[in-house]
Design an enzyme around this catalytic site. Structure first.
Site, PDB file in Angstrom:
ATOM      1  N   HIS A  86      34.052 -75.625  19.496  1.00 38.35           N
ATOM      2  CA  HIS A  86      33.472 -74.504  18.741  1.00 38.35           C
ATOM      3  C   HIS A  86      32.359 -73.892  19.603  1.00 38.35           C
ATOM      4  CE1 HIS A  86      34.490 -76.927  14.916  1.00 38.35           C
ATOM      5  NE2 HIS A  86      35.101 -75.784  14.720  1.00 38.35           N
ATOM      6  N   GLN A 130      39.753 -79.270   4.564  1.00 41.83           N
ATOM      7  CA  GLN A 130      39.019 -78.193   3.895  1.00 41.83           C
ATOM      8  C   GLN A 130      39.916 -77.374   2.958  1.00 41.83           C
ATOM      9  OE1 GLN A 130      36.628 -76.081   6.858  1.00 41.83           O
ATOM     10  NE2 GLN A 130      35.682 -77.980   7.533  1.00 41.83           N
ATOM     11  N   ASP A 158      41.535 -72.487  10.456  1.00 38.41           N
ATOM     12  CA  ASP A 158      40.219 -73.107  10.377  1.00 38.41           C
ATOM     13  C   ASP A 158      39.935 -73.779   9.024  1.00 38.41           C
ATOM     14  OD1 ASP A 158      37.614 -73.842  10.760  1.00 38.41           O
ATOM     15  OD2 ASP A 158      36.866 -71.893  11.350  1.00 38.41           O
ATOM     16  N   TYR A 205      37.829 -84.275  12.805  1.00 38.72           N
ATOM     17  CA  TYR A 205      36.533 -84.929  13.019  1.00 38.72           C
ATOM     18  C   TYR A 205      36.111 -85.870  11.898  1.00 38.72           C
ATOM     19  CZ  TYR A 205      34.517 -81.062  10.193  1.00 38.72           C
ATOM     20  OH  TYR A 205      34.217 -80.157   9.210  1.00 38.72           O
ATOM     21  N   GLU A 251      29.536 -69.254  17.194  1.00 33.12           N
ATOM     22  CA  GLU A 251      30.027 -68.691  15.939  1.00 33.12           C
ATOM     23  C   GLU A 251      28.904 -67.972  15.199  1.00 33.12           C
ATOM     24  OE1 GLU A 251      31.589 -71.739  13.434  1.00 33.12           O
ATOM     25  OE2 GLU A 251      32.528 -70.346  12.019  1.00 33.12           O
ATOM     26  N   HIS A 283      43.773 -73.774  15.230  1.00 33.12           N
ATOM     27  CA  HIS A 283      42.522 -74.403  14.773  1.00 33.12           C
ATOM     28  C   HIS A 283      42.547 -74.634  13.273  1.00 33.12           C
ATOM     29  CE1 HIS A 283      38.326 -75.581  15.301  1.00 33.12           C
ATOM     30  NE2 HIS A 283      38.005 -74.852  14.248  1.00 33.12           N
ATOM     31  N   HIS A 319      36.197 -69.469  18.006  1.00 27.19           N
ATOM     32  CA  HIS A 319      35.331 -68.398  17.476  1.00 27.19           C
ATOM     33  C   HIS A 319      34.811 -67.499  18.609  1.00 27.19           C
ATOM     34  CE1 HIS A 319      35.774 -70.400  13.714  1.00 27.19           C
ATOM     35  NE2 HIS A 319      35.061 -71.442  14.087  1.00 27.19           N
ATOM     36  N   HIS A 359      41.013 -77.466  10.094  1.00 29.16           N
ATOM     37  CA  HIS A 359      40.424 -78.677   9.540  1.00 29.16           C
ATOM     38  C   HIS A 359      41.157 -78.861   8.217  1.00 29.16           C
ATOM     39  CE1 HIS A 359      37.292 -77.999  12.509  1.00 29.16           C
ATOM     40  NE2 HIS A 359      37.033 -76.819  11.980  1.00 29.16           N
ATOM     41  N   ARG A 393      28.147 -74.979   4.789  1.00 31.72           N
ATOM     42  CA  ARG A 393      28.354 -76.274   5.441  1.00 31.72           C
ATOM     43  C   ARG A 393      27.821 -77.421   4.576  1.00 31.72           C
ATOM     44  NH1 ARG A 393      26.310 -78.186  11.412  1.00 31.72           N
ATOM     45  NH2 ARG A 393      24.340 -78.366  10.275  1.00 31.72           N
TER      46      ARG A 393
END
Ligand code: NGQ
Ligand code: ZN
Length: 453
Positions: free
Chosen positions: A233, A62, A321, A122, A236, A57, A270, A59, A83
């Site tokens: 997801h 980030q 992640d 995404y 979480e 997992h 998660h 992204h 977020r």
């Protein structure tokens, strides 16, 4: 056909440690593995080999904001305030920046001992929320980064349509994620085409969460997935659980188990907030829990019930992640440490009395990660020759062998003791550095300058 023979003084096989291991690799695939044999001239000889792990997992983008969300805000920082920072960060990313950041992130994953990544992708649309001229522009950049770095890719195109349960409309900060089912189906086709440019890519499907996808949309996506991996997801955060109960009448994991065909194709990312009944049900489903202990600590998610879940036979794999810090050993260590801190015990997740915690966790993460990414793993015939060697000149590894060596890597040395890494039999990391690291770092420097100046 290109052929090579590797010889390891010690290697971790599915059955445990073996000595004097000779491995033949044909066209990137392990052909034979023999233990207790003599080295022959021409063999590529190394000390200690481990199979490469799957990072289930990520992204990738980030990675570019690592360390930029660690200043206290006006009141009560949480996952949800993080977020908002993350949304502001991604607002200005252009395709070149996305590729430069992904190049660095994937190179660092290889340097840490991850030989395949599940990219839960995404970020699809241009900054104003409109599609790029090529609607799969950013998907292509992820595929390009996998190709540049050599990491194995399981592409997980994400469907995202709502800001919350009950089909709430997306918020402005989410405009770059949004698809209709029709536009997503075209993206999926484009992703499948792009993945054919890589030697062994897989393409799954990722409904972002029960917040971003309605039950009706989920049903359509599952039809489109066929036999491919399904990643979502789930559970979480506490607020996500209470909102899910209010909207759907059940907790996220409970709802998925009752209403979706959750089985070995699935990865619930998660799954932090579970009751004992959910823990047992998820363990019994054959699905993989996608645990991201370093990010979960960074975001203040809570602690996954690992002890109960493993006792119930649950499968798990590891993800980096948010890529706040990329280190396979640290993920394994953090998984165990969260249990030690909450249970006030030690060696909580070792298989049995006498078993090494590091080896117990490594073997399970290896199998679970590969399952979740629809890949083969381990130093076994038929699997890709994806492996790493450890640097026995690292002080933390002096005079350690076998289980003690792996425990010392997991708990003491970490990523700086990864020496070489091979993908499909080709060396991509030497002396701990990706062979193209300097070039990726320079491109990343320029991207960050444009992004943050
Ligand atoms: C993500 N990350 O998609 O990047 C999420 C945050 C959300 C984690 N959940 C966004 N760790 O879940 O809404
Ligand atoms: Zn995530």
């Amino acid at each position: 056909m290109t052929k090579a023979h590797f010889f390891f003084d010690r290697a971790l096989l599915p059955t445990g440690w073996a000595r004097d291991v000779r491995m033949r690799v044909d066209d990137g695939i392990v052909a034979t593995v023999e233990a207790g044999v003599a080295v022959r001239s021409g063999d590529l000889r190394h000390g200690v080999a481990l199979p490469g792990l799957c990072n289930l997992h990520s992204h990738a983008f980030q990675r570019g904001m690592a360390g930029l969300a660690e200043v206290r805000g006006p009141a009560g920082d949480t996952f949800w305030t993080w977020r908002e920072v993350m949304y502001r960060f991604l607002d200005r990313l252009d395709p070149d920046m996305v590729e430069a950041i992904a190049d660095l992130a994937f190179a660092e994953m290889l340097e840490a001992g991850f030989t395949r990544v599940g990219e839960f992708h995404y970020l699809h649309q241009a900054p104003d929320g409109a599609p790029y001229d090529n609607p799969a522009e950013l998907t292509d950049r992820i595929v390009a980064a996998a190709s540049d770095t050599g990491i194995g890719l399981t592409l997980l195109p994400v469907f995202y349509a709502h800001s919350d349960f009950a089909g709430a409309p997306p918020k402005p900060g989410q405009r770059r994620f949004i698809h209709t089912l029709d536009s997503f189906s075209r993206l999926l086709d484009a992703g499948r085409d792009a993945a054919r440019r890589l030697p062994d890519a897989r393409v799954g499907i990722a409904p972002h969460s029960l917040r971003a996808v309605t039950p009706e949309e989920l049903a359509v996506l599952l039809d489109a997935a066929g036999d491919a991996p399904v990643h979502i997801h789930a559970a979480e955060q506490d607020k996500e659980v209470s909102d899910c109960v209010a909207a759907l009448g059940a907790r996220p994991v409970e709802w998925l188990i009752a209403n979706a065909p959750v089985d070995a194709r699935w990865c619930l990312v998660h799954a932090t907030q579970m009751t004992a009944a959910e823990t047992n049900a998820l363990a019994g489903s054959g699905a993989v829990a996608g645990l991201c202990p370093v990010t979960e600590a960074n975001l203040g998610d809570g602690v996954f019930p690992s002890e109960a879940y493993l006792n119930a036979g649950g499968r798990f794999g590891l993800g980096t992640d948010s890529n706040i810090h990329i280190d396979a050993a640290m993920e394994l260590r953090s998984l165990e440490y969260a249990q030690r801190l909450s249970i006030k015990g030690r060696n909580v997740l070792a298989d049995a009395p006498g078993a090494s915690t590091g080896v117990s966790l490594f073997q399970k993460a290896l199998a679970g990660g590969a399952q979740a990414l629809a890949a083969d793993s381990g130093l076994v015939p038929g699997a890709p020759a994806d492996f790493l060697t450890l640097d026995e000149n690292h002080p933390s590894l002096f005079n350690r062998h076998d289980d003690a060596l792996l425990d010392s890597w997991v708990f003491a040395a970490g990523r700086e003791a990864v020496d070489g890494v091979w993908r499909r039999g080709r060396q991509v990391v030497r002396e701990g550095r990706h062979v193209r690291r300097a070039e990726f770092v320079e491109r990343y420097r320029l991207a960050l300058r444009r992004l943050l100046d």
